[in-house]
Design an enzyme around this catalytic site. Structure first.
Site, PDB file in Angstrom:
ATOM      1  N   SER A 117      28.504 -70.198  31.588  1.00 11.39           N
ATOM      2  CA  SER A 117      29.304 -69.585  30.400  1.00 11.39           C
ATOM      3  C   SER A 117      30.483 -68.840  31.101  1.00 11.39           C
ATOM      4  O   SER A 117      29.673 -67.805  31.314  1.00 11.39           O
ATOM      5  CB  SER A 117      28.706 -69.734  29.009  1.00 11.39           C
ATOM      6  OG  SER A 117      29.689 -68.600  28.271  1.00 11.39           O
ATOM      7  N   TYR A 141      23.702 -65.375  23.928  1.00 10.13           N
ATOM      8  CA  TYR A 141      23.024 -66.399  24.307  1.00 10.13           C
ATOM      9  C   TYR A 141      23.759 -66.306  26.069  1.00 10.13           C
ATOM     10  O   TYR A 141      23.451 -67.003  26.722  1.00 10.13           O
ATOM     11  CB  TYR A 141      24.303 -67.449  23.957  1.00 10.13           C
ATOM     12  CG  TYR A 141      25.106 -68.803  24.887  1.00 10.13           C
ATOM     13  CD1 TYR A 141      24.246 -70.215  24.677  1.00 10.13           C
ATOM     14  CD2 TYR A 141      26.461 -68.347  25.762  1.00 10.13           C
ATOM     15  CE1 TYR A 141      24.755 -70.135  25.681  1.00 10.13           C
ATOM     16  CE2 TYR A 141      26.842 -69.139  25.967  1.00 10.13           C
ATOM     17  CZ  TYR A 141      26.537 -70.179  26.450  1.00 10.13           C
ATOM     18  OH  TYR A 141      26.717 -71.133  26.379  1.00 10.13           O
ATOM     19  N   LYS A 145      21.911 -67.172  29.730  1.00 12.02           N
ATOM     20  CA  LYS A 145      23.138 -67.806  31.184  1.00 12.02           C
ATOM     21  C   LYS A 145      22.914 -66.977  32.750  1.00 12.02           C
ATOM     22  O   LYS A 145      22.725 -67.402  33.847  1.00 12.02           O
ATOM     23  CB  LYS A 145      24.334 -68.252  29.961  1.00 12.02           C
ATOM     24  CG  LYS A 145      24.379 -69.003  30.061  1.00 12.02           C
ATOM     25  CD  LYS A 145      24.096 -70.358  30.292  1.00 12.02           C
ATOM     26  CE  LYS A 145      23.862 -71.633  29.396  1.00 12.02           C
ATOM     27  NZ  LYS A 145      23.523 -72.795  29.694  1.00 12.02           N
TER      28      LYS A 145
END
Ligand code: UFG
Length: 333
Positions: A117, A141, A145
């Site tokens: 991302s 988050y 990643k």
């Protein structure tokens, strides 16, 4: 026919990629726990319902279908949720991905395309973000990643496993044939929320209009999910030819503000989206637009459907047709 394992194959980007794989003559085998995905979107190959942390089940699936390559979408995606309940994101995105890597080792699968991302960049203060920018995620988050990207490099250095991380900017739009589309529950993304507001839902809250951008609202790089799916098929081919970079941005390279998106929606649909002005959302960079030169060169990829009118028209068609029909099927079941 060659089989590719697609974790999260019942999800939004996963299901579009399954369609693209099937069109390229590859059989997608979806592995999904159906927590965020929908069985009705698995249309191009078999579905194995299972938890990513069940390493034995994954390894057995890899062996059973003689899988050499995996596309790994499954995971949690909402940035706000990752702040409120980081255990969900570390559990699904880190523990789940490590379980998959172990299952690949046990099952003898060598190639992985990983859903990363733009969140790995944090708050980059540049007009176009290249892959060389510092990786400074500001949310759990984004950190999950980045951790997996780092693990992939370490595994590649020590084994036969090879991976490519695709750093998505803003995936949007729906399959032009209306066979699949976005069905998040709860929905947090701008375009589907704006379309729901047009269709009798609650007005869209615009998260801040005091940013340092020309109209004060945040600028993002929207890439059509069909183009995103195509990038995955090309990434697999690059892995097979032994010529894949470790990480690539997937974006159109063109930015639109929230207000510009709302204007295009009004042009496409013919009605203005009801809005109310809200506070800034924590963690939103003012501008996040890809420098997308590397993927164009490395994968010979061009975003063929990523103009905003095409994205919005396909999302609106899905919202009015396929999404309602699919939700209806689920409710009736
Ligand atoms: N927005 C609103 N109102 C809403 C929803 C969104 O004004 O109700 C605005 C946001 O503030 C942002 C833009 O619309 O400026 C786009 O927001 P989205 O929530 O649609 O997408 P994000 O840019 O926040 O998120 C995307 C991916 C994430 C990823 C992130 C990287 O969906 O998975 O980019 O920063 F982490």
């Amino acid at each position: 026919m060659k089989n590719v394992l697609v974790t999260g194959g019942a999800g939004y980007i996963g299901s579009h990629t399954c369609k693209a794989l099937a069109a390229a003559g590859v059989q997608p085998v979806s592995f999904d726990d159906l927590s965020g995905g929908d069985e009705a979107l698995v249309r191009w190959g078999p579905l194995v319902v299972g938890d990513l942390r069940d390493t034995a089940r994954l390894a057995a699936t890899i062996k059973q279908h003689a899988v050499d390559a995996v596309i790994h979408f499954a995971g949690r995606i909402a940035v706000g949720e990752s702040v409120a309940a980081p255990w969900l994101h570390y559990g699904a995105n880190v523990a789940g991905s490590l379980s998959l890597l172990e299952a690949m080792r046990q099952g003898g699968a060598r190639h992985l395309v990983f859903s990363s991302s733009a969140a790995v960049y944090g708050l980059p203060d540049v007009p176009w973000v290249s892959e060389e920018m510092p990786l400074q995620p500001i949310s759990p988050y984004g950190r999950t990643k980045l951790m997996i990207e780092q693990a992939l490099r370490d595994y590649a250095a020590a084994s036969e496993q090879r991976a490519i991380a695709l750093r998505y900017f803003n995936a949007a739009g729906a399959d032009p044939d209306g066979e699949t589309g976005e069905l998040h529950e709860p929905e947090t993304h701008l375009i589907p929320l704006a379309l729901a507001a047009l269709d009798g839902g609650k007005p869209l809250t615009v998260f801040g209009d005091d940013y340092d951008t020309p109209d004060g609202t945040c600028i993002r790089d929207y890439v059509h999910v069909t183009d995103l799916a195509d990038a995955h098929v090309r990434a697999l081919a690059a892995l097979e030819s032994g010529d894949a970079p470790a990480a690539l941005n997937v974006g159109s390279g063109r930015g639109y503000s929230v207000r510009e998106v709302l204007t295009v929606i009004e042009q496409v649909v013919g009605r203005a989206v009801p809005i109310c002005m809200g506070q800034r959302r924590a963690g939103d960079p003012a501008r996040l637009v890809a420098d997308a030169r590397r993927i164009r060169q490395a994968l010979d990829w061009t975003p063929a459907h990523s103009t905003l009118p095409e994205i919005v028209a396909s999302a609106w068609a899905w919202h009015r047709g396929g999404a309602k029909a699919t939700r209806g099927q689920v409710e009736a079941a």
